[in-house]
Design a protein around this motif. Sequence first.
Motif, PDB file in Angstrom:
ATOM      1  N   THR A 113      27.223  30.414  76.595  1.00  0.00           N
ATOM      2  CA  THR A 113      26.542  29.507  76.563  1.00  0.00           C
ATOM      3  C   THR A 113      25.524  29.521  75.444  1.00  0.00           C
ATOM      4  O   THR A 113      24.667  30.600  75.474  1.00  0.00           O
ATOM      5  N   TRP A 114      25.311  28.743  74.382  1.00  0.00           N
ATOM      6  CA  TRP A 114      24.703  28.582  73.353  1.00  0.00           C
ATOM      7  C   TRP A 114      24.018  27.406  73.194  1.00  0.00           C
ATOM      8  O   TRP A 114      24.582  26.156  73.657  1.00  0.00           O
ATOM      9  N   LYS A 115      22.642  27.381  72.721  1.00  0.00           N
ATOM     10  CA  LYS A 115      22.006  25.929  72.508  1.00  0.00           C
ATOM     11  C   LYS A 115      22.794  25.090  71.441  1.00  0.00           C
ATOM     12  O   LYS A 115      23.064  24.070  71.447  1.00  0.00           O
ATOM     13  N   ARG A 116      23.123  26.111  70.291  1.00  0.00           N
ATOM     14  CA  ARG A 116      23.815  25.477  69.291  1.00  0.00           C
ATOM     15  C   ARG A 116      24.458  26.722  68.486  1.00  0.00           C
ATOM     16  O   ARG A 116      23.941  27.787  68.382  1.00  0.00           O
ATOM     17  N   ILE A 117      25.702  26.753  68.330  1.00  0.00           N
ATOM     18  CA  ILE A 117      26.509  27.719  67.592  1.00  0.00           C
ATOM     19  C   ILE A 117      27.603  27.077  66.707  1.00  0.00           C
ATOM     20  O   ILE A 117      28.194  26.136  67.312  1.00  0.00           O
ATOM     21  N   LEU A 118      27.739  27.331  65.497  1.00  0.00           N
ATOM     22  CA  LEU A 118      28.963  26.907  64.601  1.00  0.00           C
ATOM     23  C   LEU A 118      29.234  27.897  63.483  1.00  0.00           C
ATOM     24  O   LEU A 118      28.338  28.850  63.325  1.00  0.00           O
ATOM     25  N   ILE A 119      30.405  27.751  63.102  1.00  0.00           N
ATOM     26  CA  ILE A 119      30.750  28.361  61.773  1.00  0.00           C
ATOM     27  C   ILE A 119      30.277  27.784  60.387  1.00  0.00           C
ATOM     28  O   ILE A 119      30.794  26.460  60.418  1.00  0.00           O
ATOM     29  N   ARG A 120      29.512  28.405  60.060  1.00  0.00           N
ATOM     30  CA  ARG A 120      28.842  27.805  58.666  1.00  0.00           C
ATOM     31  C   ARG A 120      29.711  27.619  57.491  1.00  0.00           C
ATOM     32  O   ARG A 120      29.831  26.856  56.591  1.00  0.00           O
ATOM     33  N   TRP A 131      31.247  33.152  58.824  1.00  0.00           N
ATOM     34  CA  TRP A 131      29.569  33.271  58.803  1.00  0.00           C
ATOM     35  C   TRP A 131      29.274  32.392  59.943  1.00  0.00           C
ATOM     36  O   TRP A 131      29.543  31.080  59.689  1.00  0.00           O
ATOM     37  N   ILE A 132      28.672  32.966  61.113  1.00  0.00           N
ATOM     38  CA  ILE A 132      28.378  32.272  62.395  1.00  0.00           C
ATOM     39  C   ILE A 132      26.906  31.958  62.380  1.00  0.00           C
ATOM     40  O   ILE A 132      26.055  32.819  61.842  1.00  0.00           O
ATOM     41  N   TYR A 133      26.450  30.687  62.802  1.00  0.00           N
ATOM     42  CA  TYR A 133      25.116  30.357  62.706  1.00  0.00           C
ATOM     43  C   TYR A 133      24.768  29.955  64.298  1.00  0.00           C
ATOM     44  O   TYR A 133      25.504  29.202  64.785  1.00  0.00           O
ATOM     45  N   SER A 134      23.779  30.552  64.709  1.00  0.00           N
ATOM     46  CA  SER A 134      23.515  30.382  66.064  1.00  0.00           C
ATOM     47  C   SER A 134      21.811  29.910  65.983  1.00  0.00           C
ATOM     48  O   SER A 134      21.264  30.365  65.227  1.00  0.00           O
ATOM     49  N   HIS A 135      21.444  29.018  66.847  1.00  0.00           N
ATOM     50  CA  HIS A 135      20.257  28.383  67.021  1.00  0.00           C
ATOM     51  C   HIS A 135      19.130  29.589  67.216  1.00  0.00           C
ATOM     52  O   HIS A 135      17.972  29.712  66.534  1.00  0.00           O
ATOM     53  N   HIS A 136      19.538  30.518  68.073  1.00  0.00           N
ATOM     54  CA  HIS A 136      18.833  31.867  68.444  1.00  0.00           C
ATOM     55  C   HIS A 136      19.837  32.807  69.223  1.00  0.00           C
ATOM     56  O   HIS A 136      20.451  32.396  69.752  1.00  0.00           O
ATOM     57  N   ILE A 137      19.529  33.878  68.847  1.00  0.00           N
ATOM     58  CA  ILE A 137      20.147  35.385  69.757  1.00  0.00           C
ATOM     59  C   ILE A 137      19.375  35.963  70.330  1.00  0.00           C
ATOM     60  O   ILE A 137      18.337  36.788  69.387  1.00  0.00           O
ATOM     61  N   TYR A 138      18.958  35.964  71.378  1.00  0.00           N
ATOM     62  CA  TYR A 138      17.861  36.974  72.004  1.00  0.00           C
ATOM     63  C   TYR A 138      18.340  37.700  73.105  1.00  0.00           C
ATOM     64  O   TYR A 138      18.245  38.835  73.344  1.00  0.00           O
ATOM     65  N   ASN A 139      19.527  37.171  73.766  1.00  0.00           N
ATOM     66  CA  ASN A 139      19.918  37.802  75.225  1.00  0.00           C
ATOM     67  C   ASN A 139      20.702  39.023  74.608  1.00  0.00           C
ATOM     68  O   ASN A 139      21.517  39.128  73.918  1.00  0.00           O
TER      69      ASN A 139
END
Length: 296
Positions: free
Chosen positions: A223-230, A167-175
């Motif tokens: 490149t991500w502002k923030r991404i992690l495995i929750r 389960w991956i969490y990212s600050h945002h995904i638009y690209n």
Amino acid sequence: EGLEMAGREGAEIQVSELELLSSMFPYEEEFAVTDQVAVAELKHYAESLSAEVPASRARFVLNVKAEGPGASMVEFSMCCALPFKYPAVPPEITVRSSLLNRSQQIHLNSDLKTYLLQNCSGEPCMLSARQWVKDHAVAYIDRELLSSSVTTSDAVQAEDIIFTRLWIYSHHIYNKQKRKNIIDWAKELSLSGFCMPGKPGVVCVEGLQNSCEEFWSRIRRLTWKRILIRHREDVSLKGGTCDEIQKLRRFSTLEEKCFDAHGPRGNHMDLGQLYHFLEEKGCADIFQMYFGVEGH
């Protein structure tokens, strides 16, 4: 007023150190915040959103594997609390391991404290503390105990198939390109799951463990502002078959799910819809891990 400033500055340092730890150690089993509320209060205070000095301190656990004799791995857990005045005062850390008896544990913790007092006053020092434990803690364990706890089950484990769900969490995904990568790579690696673009971004992939690992290593290189495995789930199938793996899947393919939120901030996803989608798939408990509140 001066005290107030110092307090906020300390809080900012604590917040950025916690963020650094969670990006360096994305898995829960390496780094886990034990008091989410205290951390949320700390962030609010650091961002001057609240004049209230946080009532409780930030608490978290760092788990460290260190190499013992004969390449055996020994696990230590560091239970940490950051006093409000940290980093001006040292953190409170208790190191534990099932292989330490009481007097060894007291000895180790007192040496760690001395090390921090001598080397880290006024500076954020959680990483140095972790490194010290990694380098020195094994020496406090009784030698006889160490050699007997070394197991030789590696040969047996090679047969197990491990099914993993990340389960991956990212600050945002638009690209658009990233969104395409997520879908293409999942297909290539035979992973199912879903991707929810927007802010925040949520990606779930499930399948064979090494395929999930490969997916994660490709994703995190972008490149991500923030991404992690929750959160991650691993199920070991003793000599598993393709059929048994299919049964463990909660999703059939990997698809993009857009839960559009109506209103002025159209890019924010409707988390209520996400909650119901997860509930249908039998994954409602995950919502709490992502957002820290009950979904209803």
